[in-house]
Motif scaffolding. Sequence first.
Motif, short mmCIF file in Angstrom:
data_model
loop_
_atom_site.label_atom_id
_atom_site.label_comp_id
_atom_site.label_asym_id
_atom_site.label_seq_id
_atom_site.Cartn_x
_atom_site.Cartn_y
_atom_site.Cartn_z
N GLU A 25 8.61 5.86 -10.96
CA GLU A 25 9.27 6.08 -9.67
C GLU A 25 9.40 7.56 -9.34
N GLN A 26 9.71 8.38 -10.34
CA GLN A 26 9.86 9.81 -10.09
C GLN A 26 8.53 10.43 -9.63
N GLU A 27 7.45 10.05 -10.29
CA GLU A 27 6.15 10.61 -9.90
C GLU A 27 5.74 10.13 -8.51
N ARG A 28 6.03 8.88 -8.19
CA ARG A 28 5.71 8.38 -6.84
C ARG A 28 6.48 9.15 -5.78
N MET A 29 7.73 9.50 -6.08
CA MET A 29 8.50 10.30 -5.13
C MET A 29 7.86 11.68 -4.94
N MET A 30 7.37 12.27 -6.03
CA MET A 30 6.67 13.56 -5.92
C MET A 30 5.38 13.42 -5.12
N MET A 31 4.68 12.31 -5.33
CA MET A 31 3.45 12.06 -4.57
C MET A 31 3.75 11.95 -3.07
N MET A 88 0.85 -1.20 0.00
CA MET A 88 0.00 0.00 0.00
C MET A 88 0.88 1.25 0.00
N PHE A 89 0.74 2.06 -1.02
CA PHE A 89 1.61 3.22 -1.17
C PHE A 89 1.38 4.24 -0.05
N ILE A 90 0.12 4.50 0.29
CA ILE A 90 -0.17 5.49 1.32
C ILE A 90 0.46 5.07 2.65
N GLN A 91 0.39 3.79 2.96
CA GLN A 91 1.00 3.31 4.20
C GLN A 91 2.49 3.62 4.20
N GLY A 92 3.13 3.42 3.06
CA GLY A 92 4.56 3.74 2.96
C GLY A 92 4.82 5.23 3.10
N PHE A 93 3.98 6.05 2.46
CA PHE A 93 4.12 7.51 2.58
C PHE A 93 3.98 7.92 4.05
N GLN A 94 3.02 7.29 4.72
CA GLN A 94 2.64 7.68 6.07
C GLN A 94 3.65 7.22 7.12
N GLU A 95 4.23 6.04 6.89
CA GLU A 95 5.12 5.46 7.90
C GLU A 95 6.28 6.39 8.23
N GLU A 96 6.79 7.10 7.23
CA GLU A 96 7.95 7.97 7.46
C GLU A 96 7.60 9.21 8.28
N VAL A 97 6.33 9.53 8.37
CA VAL A 97 5.90 10.71 9.15
C VAL A 97 4.90 10.32 10.24
N PHE A 141 2.40 14.47 -0.22
CA PHE A 141 1.66 13.92 0.92
C PHE A 141 2.29 14.34 2.24
N GLN A 142 3.61 14.17 2.34
CA GLN A 142 4.29 14.41 3.61
C GLN A 142 4.34 15.88 3.97
N ILE A 143 4.47 16.76 2.98
CA ILE A 143 4.42 18.19 3.29
C ILE A 143 3.04 18.56 3.80
N SER A 144 1.99 17.98 3.23
CA SER A 144 0.63 18.27 3.69
C SER A 144 0.43 17.79 5.13
N VAL A 145 1.03 16.66 5.48
CA VAL A 145 0.95 16.19 6.87
C VAL A 145 1.59 17.22 7.80
N GLU A 146 2.75 17.71 7.40
CA GLU A 146 3.43 18.76 8.19
C GLU A 146 2.54 19.98 8.34
N MET A 147 1.88 20.36 7.26
CA MET A 147 1.03 21.55 7.29
C MET A 147 -0.22 21.34 8.13
N GLU A 148 -0.70 20.11 8.22
CA GLU A 148 -1.86 19.84 9.09
C GLU A 148 -1.51 20.10 10.55
N TRP A 149 -0.32 19.64 10.96
CA TRP A 149 0.12 19.94 12.34
C TRP A 149 0.25 21.45 12.53
N GLU A 150 0.86 22.10 11.54
CA GLU A 150 1.05 23.54 11.62
C GLU A 150 -0.29 24.28 11.69
N PHE A 151 -1.31 23.75 11.03
CA PHE A 151 -2.61 24.42 11.02
C PHE A 151 -3.22 24.45 12.42
N PHE A 152 -3.14 23.33 13.13
CA PHE A 152 -3.65 23.31 14.50
C PHE A 152 -2.80 24.19 15.42
#
Length: 224
Positions: A187-193, A1-10, A197-208
Motif C-alpha cells: 500500500e505504501q508503494e502504491r501511494m508513492m506511485m 485498474m490502478f492507473i484509472q484510479g490514479f488518473q480519476e483524482e486529477v 503519477f499525479q505530480i507528473s500530470v501537473e508538470m505536463e500542464w505546466e510544460f505547455f
Amino acid sequence: MFIQGFQEEVMDLWQATLNHPFVRGLASGALEREMFHYYLLQDDYYLAHFVKVIEKSASQAKDEEIAAEMRQVLVRLKQSELLMREQFYPRVGLAEHDFATRKTAPTAYHYTSHLYRMADIGSFGVTVAALFPCYALYADMGKMYQNKKSSEPFYQELMDSYLDENYQKVVLQQKRLVEQAAKEADEQERMMMKQAFQISVEMEWEFFEMAYQKQNWRGSVDYV
C-alpha cells in the motif's frame, strides 16, 4: 485498474492539459512559431533527461524480461531523438546554435528534477509511474485531435506522430508495466506511485503553459 484510479483524482487537470491553448494552437495551426520553437528546445532538454530516468528504471527492474523491455524502449527513444535532431529540427528552422545557447526554463528543470527524485527515492514501480503521464497524455492528444487538420504542416506532423502505431504500442506496454508494478506493490508503494503519477500530470500542464508563456527565470539563473 490502478492507473484509472490514479488518473480519476486529477481528471480535470488531465482534460485541461489536453485542452491547453498551446495544444489547441498546435491542432489548429494558430500557434505562434516562436512558441513552437521554444517548446521544441525545452522538450529536447526534457527528453535527454527522460532517457536517463528510463535507464535508471531498467536497472531497478527485478525481472530481466522487464528490464529488457525498458532497454528496448530506450533504444527506440534514442533513435527518435536522433531523427528529430538530424531531420525535424532543421526543417522547422532550429540549428545547433539554438540548442547550444538554450536556457533551460524553470518548469523543464523542475519536471526533470521530479523524475530524478522519484527514481532515486522510489522503486521501479514509482519510476515508471512518474514517467507514464508523458506517454499517455500525448497518446490521448493524438486521438483527441485526429479528426482536425492543422494549417501548419510541421504541427500536423508532430500530432500525427502521437497516433503512430509503434508509439501507441509503447504506451500500452508502459501502462501494462505500471499496472503490474502496482499490483505487486504494498500500500505504501502504491501511494508513492500515485503521487509520482499525479505530480507528473501537473508538470505536463505546466510544460505547455511554460511554452505558451515562453517562461524564463525571474533572476539571473542559467541552468544547463
